[in-house]
Motif scaffolding. Structure first.
Motif, PDB file in Angstrom:
ATOM      1  N   VAL A  87       1.532  -0.983   0.015  1.00 17.88           N
ATOM      2  CA  VAL A  87       0.052  -0.143  -0.714  1.00 17.88           C
ATOM      3  C   VAL A  87       0.390   1.166   0.015  1.00 17.88           C
ATOM      4  CG1 VAL A  87      -2.160  -1.033   1.068  1.00 17.88           C
ATOM      5  CG2 VAL A  87      -0.487   0.307   2.380  1.00 17.88           C
ATOM      6  N   ASN A  88       0.154   2.570  -0.611  1.00 12.59           N
ATOM      7  CA  ASN A  88       1.132   3.748  -0.763  1.00 12.59           C
ATOM      8  C   ASN A  88       0.717   4.307   0.946  1.00 12.59           C
ATOM      9  OD1 ASN A  88       1.992   6.558  -0.657  1.00 12.59           O
ATOM     10  ND2 ASN A  88       1.313   6.732  -2.867  1.00 12.59           N
ATOM     11  N   TYR A  89       1.052   4.632   1.872  1.00  8.22           N
ATOM     12  CA  TYR A  89       0.215   5.593   2.797  1.00  8.22           C
ATOM     13  C   TYR A  89       1.152   6.654   3.281  1.00  8.22           C
ATOM     14  CZ  TYR A  89       5.287   4.367   4.797  1.00  8.22           C
ATOM     15  OH  TYR A  89       6.314   5.049   5.286  1.00  8.22           O
ATOM     16  N   GLN A  90       1.793   7.312   1.868  1.00 14.63           N
ATOM     17  CA  GLN A  90       1.818   8.679   1.924  1.00 14.63           C
ATOM     18  C   GLN A  90       0.848   9.340   2.318  1.00 14.63           C
ATOM     19  OE1 GLN A  90       4.538  10.201  -2.014  1.00 14.63           O
ATOM     20  NE2 GLN A  90       4.989  10.846  -0.576  1.00 14.63           N
ATOM     21  N   GLY A  91       1.209  10.547   3.095  1.00 15.28           N
ATOM     22  CA  GLY A  91       0.482  11.545   2.991  1.00 15.28           C
ATOM     23  C   GLY A  91      -0.666  11.624   4.249  1.00 15.28           C
ATOM     24  N   LEU A  92      -0.573  10.679   5.396  1.00 14.50           N
ATOM     25  CA  LEU A  92      -0.803   9.637   6.220  1.00 14.50           C
ATOM     26  C   LEU A  92      -0.206  10.937   7.439  1.00 14.50           C
ATOM     27  CD1 LEU A  92      -2.356   6.455   5.741  1.00 14.50           C
ATOM     28  CD2 LEU A  92      -3.309   8.711   5.978  1.00 14.50           C
ATOM     29  N   SER A  93      -0.643  11.248   8.526  1.00 14.18           N
ATOM     30  CA  SER A  93       0.089  12.041   9.382  1.00 14.18           C
ATOM     31  C   SER A  93       0.262  10.293  10.633  1.00 14.18           C
ATOM     32  CB  SER A  93      -1.177  12.939  10.459  1.00 14.18           C
ATOM     33  OG  SER A  93      -1.992  12.120  10.992  1.00 14.18           O
ATOM     34  N   ALA A  94       1.243  10.962  11.586  1.00 13.98           N
ATOM     35  CA  ALA A  94       1.496   9.233  12.416  1.00 13.98           C
ATOM     36  C   ALA A  94       0.052   9.307  13.033  1.00 13.98           C
ATOM     37  CB  ALA A  94       2.529  10.556  13.257  1.00 13.98           C
ATOM     38  N   LYS A  95      -0.896   9.920  13.242  1.00 18.16           N
ATOM     39  CA  LYS A  95      -1.837   9.444  13.914  1.00 18.16           C
ATOM     40  C   LYS A  95      -3.100   9.225  13.004  1.00 18.16           C
ATOM     41  CE  LYS A  95      -6.142  11.342  16.100  1.00 18.16           C
ATOM     42  NZ  LYS A  95      -6.387  13.248  16.757  1.00 18.16           N
ATOM     43  N   GLU A  96      -2.612   9.199  11.970  1.00 18.25           N
ATOM     44  CA  GLU A  96      -3.805   8.598  10.942  1.00 18.25           C
ATOM     45  C   GLU A  96      -3.036   7.153  10.935  1.00 18.25           C
ATOM     46  OE1 GLU A  96      -5.205  11.683   8.718  1.00 18.25           O
ATOM     47  OE2 GLU A  96      -3.861  11.451   7.596  1.00 18.25           O
ATOM     48  N   THR A  97      -2.039   7.158  10.676  1.00 19.01           N
ATOM     49  CA  THR A  97      -0.997   5.886  10.328  1.00 19.01           C
ATOM     50  C   THR A  97      -1.160   4.802  11.659  1.00 19.01           C
ATOM     51  OG1 THR A  97       0.642   6.915   9.837  1.00 19.01           O
ATOM     52  CG2 THR A  97       0.914   4.954  10.076  1.00 19.01           C
ATOM     53  N   HIS A  98      -1.322   5.763  13.198  1.00 15.37           N
ATOM     54  CA  HIS A  98      -1.411   4.600  14.586  1.00 15.37           C
ATOM     55  C   HIS A  98      -2.471   4.400  14.205  1.00 15.37           C
ATOM     56  CE1 HIS A  98      -1.579   3.367  18.123  1.00 15.37           C
ATOM     57  NE2 HIS A  98      -2.375   4.518  18.910  1.00 15.37           N
ATOM     58  N   ALA A  99      -4.274   5.585  13.395  1.00 10.78           N
ATOM     59  CA  ALA A  99      -5.141   4.848  13.414  1.00 10.78           C
ATOM     60  C   ALA A  99      -4.670   3.138  12.467  1.00 10.78           C
ATOM     61  CB  ALA A  99      -6.255   5.645  12.921  1.00 10.78           C
ATOM     62  N   LEU A 100      -4.492   3.861  11.351  1.00 10.81           N
ATOM     63  CA  LEU A 100      -4.770   2.346  10.451  1.00 10.81           C
ATOM     64  C   LEU A 100      -4.375   1.195  11.217  1.00 10.81           C
ATOM     65  CD1 LEU A 100      -4.752   1.193   7.417  1.00 10.81           C
ATOM     66  CD2 LEU A 100      -2.807   2.467   7.118  1.00 10.81           C
TER      67      LEU A 100
END
Length: 173
Positions: A27-40
Motif C-alpha cells: 500500500v501507499n501510505y504517503q500523506g497520512l499523519s502519524a496519528k492517522e498511521t496509528h489509526a490505520l
C-alpha cells in the motif's frame, strides 16, 4: 557495505514474509499523519493484520532471496500489510481509505500465497465476504436440513401422541 539497521530490517522483513507464506498487500501510505498511521495500524490490528513499513530496495531483496515474484508497484513509499484473512484486511484498508478525505491508503498490489495481485485485485477482495461471514453462511446452510429433520421427526411424534390420546379416550368411553 550494508549498515546494521538495514540488515536487521531485512531479516525482520524476511521473517514476516516467511510467516505470512508470501502473502501481503502493498500500500501507499504517503500523506497520512502519524496519528492517522496509528489509526490505520489499529484498524488493521483489529482484523488480524499488520502494517510493516520498509524500503522498496529491502522489499525487493527479501522477495528475491525468498524466491517470491517481483512486484510492479514498488515505487514511492510502500507499506506491507501482512494478514491472516486477506478479505478482512482488504476490507479494513478500503474502509480506512473511504473514511479518509485523501483516500489513503491506496492499494498498490501484493501477493496472495505467492501469486501476484494487482491493485484492482486487492479492491476486489474487499468486496468478498470475510472468512467469518462465509463460516456463518456455511453453518446456516448445514443447519437448515437438520432443523427440517427435527421438525419432521417432532411432527411424527406429535401425531403418534395424538393417536394414542384419541385411542385412550375411545377406550375410556
Amino acid at each position: 557495505m550494508p549498515n546494521q539497521r538495514n540488515i536487521a530490517l531485512l531479516a525482520a522483513l524476511k521473517e514476516n514474509l516467511e510467516r505470512a507464506r508470501g502473502s501481503f498487500f502493498l500500500v501507499n501510505y504517503q500523506g497520512l499523519s502519524a496519528k492517522e498511521t496509528h489509526a490505520l495500524r489499529q484498524a488493521l490490528k483489529e482484523k488480524g493484520a499488520r502494517l510493516f513499513v520498509a524500503k522498496n530496495t529491502l522489499i525487493r531483496i527479501a522477495l528475491k532471496e525468498l524466491g517470491l515474484p517481483e512486484l510492479d508497484g514498488l515505487s514511492g513509499p510502500s507499506g506491507m500489510v501482512f494478514y491472516q484473512d486477506p478479505v478482512a484486511a482488504a476490507k479494513a484498508l478500503q474502509a480506512f481509505a473511504k473514511n479518509n478525505p485523501k483516500g489513503i491508503p491506496e492499494a498498490k498490489g501484493g501477493l496472495l500465497q505467492g501469486q501476484v495481485l494487482s491493485a484492482k485485485d486487492v479492491v476486489a477482495l474487499a468486496e468478498l465476504p470475510t472468512l467469518d461471514e462465509l463460516r456463518a453462511e456455511l453453518v446456516g446452510v448445514l443447519q437448515a436440513p437438520l432443523a427440517e429433520l427435527v421438525g419432521v421427526l417432532g411432527g411424527v411424534a406429535r401425531e403418534l401422541v395424538g393417536i394414542l390420546e384419541a385411542y385412550a379416550e375411545k377406550k375410556a368411553a
